[in-house]
Design an enzyme around this catalytic site. Structure first.
Site, PDB file in Angstrom:
ATOM      1  N   GLU A  74      37.332  49.104  43.071  1.00  0.00           N
ATOM      2  CA  GLU A  74      37.049  48.399  42.168  1.00  0.00           C
ATOM      3  C   GLU A  74      36.246  46.891  42.405  1.00  0.00           C
ATOM      4  OE1 GLU A  74      38.833  47.721  38.574  1.00  0.00           O
ATOM      5  OE2 GLU A  74      37.377  48.712  37.586  1.00  0.00           O
TER       6      GLU A  74
ATOM      7  N   GLU B 226      43.989  51.230  29.503  1.00  0.00           N
ATOM      8  CA  GLU B 226      42.751  51.210  29.857  1.00  0.00           C
ATOM      9  C   GLU B 226      42.096  50.733  31.267  1.00  0.00           C
ATOM     10  OE1 GLU B 226      41.080  53.658  29.329  1.00  0.00           O
ATOM     11  OE2 GLU B 226      42.160  54.658  27.364  1.00  0.00           O
TER      12      GLU B 226
ATOM     13  N   CYS C  22      33.751  49.077  33.682  1.00  0.00           N
ATOM     14  CA  CYS C  22      34.856  50.188  34.126  1.00  0.00           C
ATOM     15  C   CYS C  22      34.664  51.649  34.181  1.00  0.00           C
ATOM     16  CB  CYS C  22      36.272  50.534  32.696  1.00  0.00           C
ATOM     17  SG  CYS C  22      35.781  51.157  31.163  1.00  0.00           S
TER      18      CYS C  22
ATOM     19  N   LYS D 131      44.744  39.940  21.684  1.00  0.00           N
ATOM     20  CA  LYS D 131      44.122  38.794  22.217  1.00  0.00           C
ATOM     21  C   LYS D 131      42.545  39.411  23.441  1.00  0.00           C
ATOM     22  CE  LYS D 131      45.986  37.661  26.627  1.00  0.00           C
ATOM     23  NZ  LYS D 131      44.567  36.646  26.403  1.00  0.00           N
TER      24      LYS D 131
HETATM   25  P1  NAD Z   1      42.395  41.532  33.460  1.00  0.00           P
HETATM   26  O1  NAD Z   1      43.391  42.581  33.740  1.00  0.00           O
HETATM   27  O2  NAD Z   1      41.971  40.649  34.978  1.00  0.00           O
HETATM   28  O3  NAD Z   1      42.478  40.756  32.308  1.00  0.00           O
HETATM   29  C1  NAD Z   1      42.282  41.537  30.951  1.00  0.00           C
HETATM   30  C2  NAD Z   1      42.873  40.943  29.901  1.00  0.00           C
HETATM   31  O4  NAD Z   1      44.671  41.411  30.572  1.00  0.00           O
HETATM   32  C3  NAD Z   1      42.547  39.484  29.709  1.00  0.00           C
HETATM   33  O5  NAD Z   1      42.884  39.415  27.948  1.00  0.00           O
HETATM   34  C4  NAD Z   1      43.990  38.507  30.059  1.00  0.00           C
HETATM   35  O6  NAD Z   1      44.329  37.739  29.803  1.00  0.00           O
HETATM   36  C5  NAD Z   1      44.762  39.720  30.667  1.00  0.00           C
HETATM   37  N1  NAD Z   1      46.039  39.377  31.244  1.00  0.00           N
HETATM   38  C6  NAD Z   1      46.003  38.756  32.148  1.00  0.00           C
HETATM   39  N2  NAD Z   1      47.513  38.694  32.849  1.00  0.00           N
HETATM   40  C7  NAD Z   1      47.991  38.744  32.181  1.00  0.00           C
HETATM   41  C8  NAD Z   1      49.480  39.603  31.628  1.00  0.00           C
HETATM   42  N3  NAD Z   1      50.361  38.766  33.419  1.00  0.00           N
HETATM   43  N4  NAD Z   1      50.052  39.690  30.886  1.00  0.00           N
HETATM   44  C9  NAD Z   1      49.390  39.895  29.591  1.00  0.00           C
HETATM   45  N5  NAD Z   1      47.851  40.544  29.547  1.00  0.00           N
HETATM   46  C10 NAD Z   1      47.268  39.766  30.926  1.00  0.00           C
HETATM   47  O7  NAD Z   1      41.223  42.109  33.913  1.00  0.00           O
HETATM   48  P2  NAD Z   1      39.221  41.989  33.124  1.00  0.00           P
HETATM   49  O8  NAD Z   1      38.977  40.874  34.616  1.00  0.00           O
HETATM   50  O9  NAD Z   1      39.793  41.048  31.550  1.00  0.00           O
HETATM   51  O10 NAD Z   1      38.456  43.240  32.611  1.00  0.00           O
HETATM   52  C11 NAD Z   1      37.607  43.781  33.847  1.00  0.00           C
HETATM   53  C12 NAD Z   1      39.180  44.881  34.096  1.00  0.00           C
HETATM   54  O11 NAD Z   1      39.263  45.787  32.893  1.00  0.00           O
HETATM   55  C13 NAD Z   1      38.296  45.941  35.021  1.00  0.00           C
HETATM   56  O12 NAD Z   1      39.091  46.467  36.138  1.00  0.00           O
HETATM   57  C14 NAD Z   1      37.572  47.249  34.313  1.00  0.00           C
HETATM   58  O13 NAD Z   1      38.234  48.261  34.834  1.00  0.00           O
HETATM   59  C15 NAD Z   1      38.448  47.640  33.369  1.00  0.00           C
HETATM   60  N6  NAD Z   1      38.103  47.773  32.112  1.00  0.00           N
HETATM   61  C16 NAD Z   1      38.362  49.273  32.126  1.00  0.00           C
HETATM   62  C17 NAD Z   1      37.984  49.787  30.912  1.00  0.00           C
HETATM   63  C18 NAD Z   1      38.805  50.889  30.285  1.00  0.00           C
HETATM   64  O14 NAD Z   1      38.373  51.374  29.677  1.00  0.00           O
HETATM   65  N7  NAD Z   1      39.701  51.705  31.171  1.00  0.00           N
HETATM   66  C19 NAD Z   1      36.958  49.138  30.210  1.00  0.00           C
HETATM   67  C20 NAD Z   1      36.536  47.509  30.033  1.00  0.00           C
HETATM   68  C21 NAD Z   1      37.689  46.966  31.447  1.00  0.00           C
END
Ligand code: NAD
Length: 505
Positions: A396, A263, A297, A188
C-alpha cells in the site's frame, strides 16, 4: 478555552488544544504538547496536548463512569437520537471552519474536506434515526411454558482510534453508531491531525450530551496506544489505520477478548474491460487514485487494463494527470495538494524508486513538481509495465501512484485482482451488465464500484475483507457492531421445576 495564540501563519492563530475529558478542556497531566504542521508549508500551526498514562486513564474513567452511573446510563434511545440530531446541527453550523482545519492539517483539498464536512451531519442524523429502532426479539415456541427474548445492549466504553487522512469522517463513522446504541467513547485522533477531533468533542457537550459520554485525547499512538487497548474497562476498540497497527491492536485485544472493528489498508484493483466507456474510465481512474493525493484507503492503485485498450487508456490517464493543477489545498482551483508529511513523502518516493528498480516505467510524474520547494508535494505518477508481483502492486503506497497492469481474459484478471493480501475495494469498468455482476461477485473486496469510484454513504455498509479489516462501518449493521445480545428465559410453568438431572430442553 484555548490558550492565547503563539504565532500567526496564513492568518490562522497557532493555538494550543488541551484534552477534552468529562465535558471539559483539561491540561495534560505532564503539561506536554506537540506541534502539528501544515503539509502545504511544512510549518507548525498549532499544538496539541501530548497525553500520557494518567490522561488516558482519566479519559477512560470518565467514559466508564458516564456509562455505568451517569445520566447517560438511563437515557432512553429516543433521547439519544434527539441529542445526535442536535450535534448534527452543531456540526453543520461549523462545517466551513472544520473543513479549513482539516485541510490545513492533512493537506487535502479544501473542497474535498468541505464536501466531507457537509455530509458529516448526515452520519449523525442517520444513526439518530436508528437509535430507537434497535430491537430485541421474542423467540417463539422455544419450550412449553417459557418465554425467551433477547435484549440488545450497549457494550460500554468504546475506544475509537483514527488515521490522519479523514479525521472527522473516520471518527463520525464510529461515534454516531456507538452513541446511538448507548455506549460512551474515548476518541484518539492521529497525532498528525488532532485539532478538529478535539474541537468536535466539545460540540457534544454543547449539544447537551452528559459529561464523559464523548472524550477526546491527542497523543502518539506508540506512546498511549497499548494502554488504550489494554484497559479492562474498554469493551471495544474501533480502529482505522494501517494493517500492521490494526493487527497489533487485534492481537492485544484478543488477549482479553475485547471486541475490535478494523478498517485497514488496501491495494484496490480497478479493472477496465474493452467495452468500457473510456472517457468515464479516465475520469474515474483519476478520481480513484489522484483525488486526495491518493491518500485514500480505497485508492484504486492497481489499474488492470485489457491489452486491446491498454495504450489508449494509459494515454488518456496520462493526459488527464498531466493537466492536474497542483497547489495550495486551500485554493479553489487546486486539484492536487501535498502529502501529509515528510515521512509519507519519503515513503511514496521510495516506493516509486523501488518500482522502477524492479522494471516499471514512469509514464508520468514520479518526482516533486517544479516550483514546489517547500511542503510535501509530489506529482501524480503513472507507472506502466507493472506485474502484479512487483512491490508497487503489492504494497500500500497511500500516495498519488497508479500501477498499470495489462490483462487478456476475465478469468485472468479476477485471479490477479484477488491475488493480494488486501480486500477493501474494487472498480469495474464495463458496459456489459452480465459481466459487471459476474465480476462483482467474484472479487474479494468489501466494496465494489461499477462504472464509478469512491461513492460512500452513511446508509451503505463500508469495510474490507482479508488484511483490509474486520467488521463493518456505516449502514444499519454498524449499530449492531456496538452492541451485545442477551438471551433471557422466563419460566411461567405453574407446576414448578421438573427433575434437576434431566435436560429441560
Ligand atoms: P497508523 O496505523 O500509523 O495510525 C492510525 C492511528 O493509530 C493513529 O491515531 C495512531 O496514533 C494510532 N496508533 C499508532 N500506533 C498505535 C498502537 N500501537 N496502538 C494503538 N494505536 C496506535 O495509520 P495512518 O498512517 O494514520 O493512516 C494511514 C493508514 O490508514 C493506511 O494504511 C490507510 O489505508 C488506512 N486507512 C484505512 C481506512 C479504511 O476505512 N479502511 C480509512 C482511512 C485510512
Amino acid at each position: 478555552m484555548f490558550s492565547k495564540p503563539l504565532k500567526e501563519e496564513n492568518d490562522v492563530p497557532l493555538t494550543r488544544y488541551p484534552l477534552f475529558i468529562n465535558g471539559a478542556w483539561v491540561e495534560p497531566v505532564e503539561g506536554s504538547y506537540f506541534s502539528s504542521e501544515n503539509p502545504a508549508t511544512g510549518e507548525a500551526w498549532y499544538e496539541a496536548a501530548r497525553a500520557t498514562g494518567p490522561d488516558v486513564s482519566a479519559a477512560i474513567s470518565a467514559a466508564h463512569a458516564a456509562f455505568t452511573t451517569g445520566p447517560w446510563s438511563t437515557t432512553l434511545p429516543t433521547e439519544r437520537g434527539r441529542l445526535l440530531y442536535r450535534v448534527a446541527d452543531v456540526l453543520a453550523a461549523h462545517a466551513e471552519e472544520l473543513a479549513e482545519i482539516e485541510a490545513r492539517d492533512n493537506g487535502k483539498l479544501l473542497r474535498e474536506m468541505r464536501a466531507q464536512m457537509r455530509s458529516l451531519p448526515d452520519y449523525f442524523r442517520f444513526y439518530a434515526g436508528l437509535a430507537d429502532k434497535v430491537r430485541g426479539d421474542h423467540i417463539q415456541g422455544v419450550a412449553q411454558n417459557a418465554l425467551n427474548y433477547t435484549i440488545r445492549e450497549p457494550l460500554g466504553v468504546v475506544v475509537a482510534i483514527t488515521a490522519w487522512n479523514s479525521p472527522l469522517y473516520l471518527a463520525a463513522m464510529k461515534l454516531a453508531p456507538a452513541l446511538a446504541m448507548g455506549n460512551t467513547v474515548v476518541v484518539k485522533p492521529s497525532e498528525f491531525t488532532s485539532a478538529a477531533t478535539l474541537k468536535v468533542a466539545s460540540y457534544f457537550t454543547e449539544a447537551g450530551f452528559p459529561p464523559g459520554v464523548v472524550n477526546a485525547i491527542s497523543g502518539r499512538g506508540r506512546e498511549i496506544g497499548d494502554q488504550l487497548v489494554d484497559d479492562p474497562r474498554v469493551a471495544k476498540i474501533a480502529f482505522t489505520g494501517s494493517t500492521p497497527v490494526g493487527r497489533r491492536i487485534a492481537a492485544r485485544a484478543g488477549e482479553r477478548l475485547a471486541k475490535v472493528s478494523l478498517e485497514l489498508g488496501g491495494k484496490s484493483p480497478s479493472i477496465v474491460f474493452p467495452d468500457a466507456d473510456l472517457d468515464n474510465v479516465a475520469t474515474g481512474v483519476v478520481a480513484g487514485v489522484f483525488a486526495a493525493a491518493g491518500q485514500m484507503c480505497t485508492s484504486g492503485s492497481r489499474l488492470f487494463v485489457h491489452a486491446s485498450v491498454h495504450d489508449e487508456v494509459v494515454a488518456r490517464v496520462v493526459r488527464r494527470a498531466s493537466a492536474i493543477r497542483i497547489g495550495n489545498p486551500l485554493e479553489s482551483a487546486t486539484e492536487l495538494g501535498p502529502l501529509v508529511n515528510g515521512g509519507q513523502h519519503a515513503h511514496v518516493t521510495a516506493c516509486i524508486a523501488q518500482g522502477v528498480a524492479e522494471g516499471a516505467k514512469v509514464a508520468f510524474g514520479g518526482a516533486r513538481p517544479s516550483g514546489f520547494d517547500r511542503g510535501w508535494y509530489l506529482q501524480p505518477t503513472v507507472l506502466t509495465g507493472v506485474h502484479n508481483d512487483m512491490s508497487v502492486a503489492r504494497t500500500e503506497i497511500f500516495g498519488p501512484v497508479l500501477s498499470v497492469i495489462p490483462f487478456e481474459t476475465e478469468e485472468e484478471v479476477v485471479r490477479l485482482a484477488n491475488d493480494t493480501e488486501f480486500g477493501l475495494a474494487a472498480g469495474i469498468w464495463t458496459s456489459n451488465l452480465a459481466r459487471a455482476h459476474r465480476v462483482a461477485a467474484a472479487l474479494d473486496a468489501g466494496i465494489v464500484w461499477v462504472n464509478t469510484y469512491r461513492n460512500e454513504s452513511a446508509q451503505s455498509p463500508f469495510g474490507g475483507f482479508k488484511q483490509s479489516g474486520l467488521g463493518k462501518e456505516n449502514g444499519t449493521e454498524a449499530v449492531l457492531e456496538y452492541s451485545r445480545l442477551k438471551s433471557v428465559w422466563i419460566n411461567y410453568d405453574e407446576g414448578g421445576l421438573a427433575d434437576p438431572f434431566t435436560y429441560p430442553g
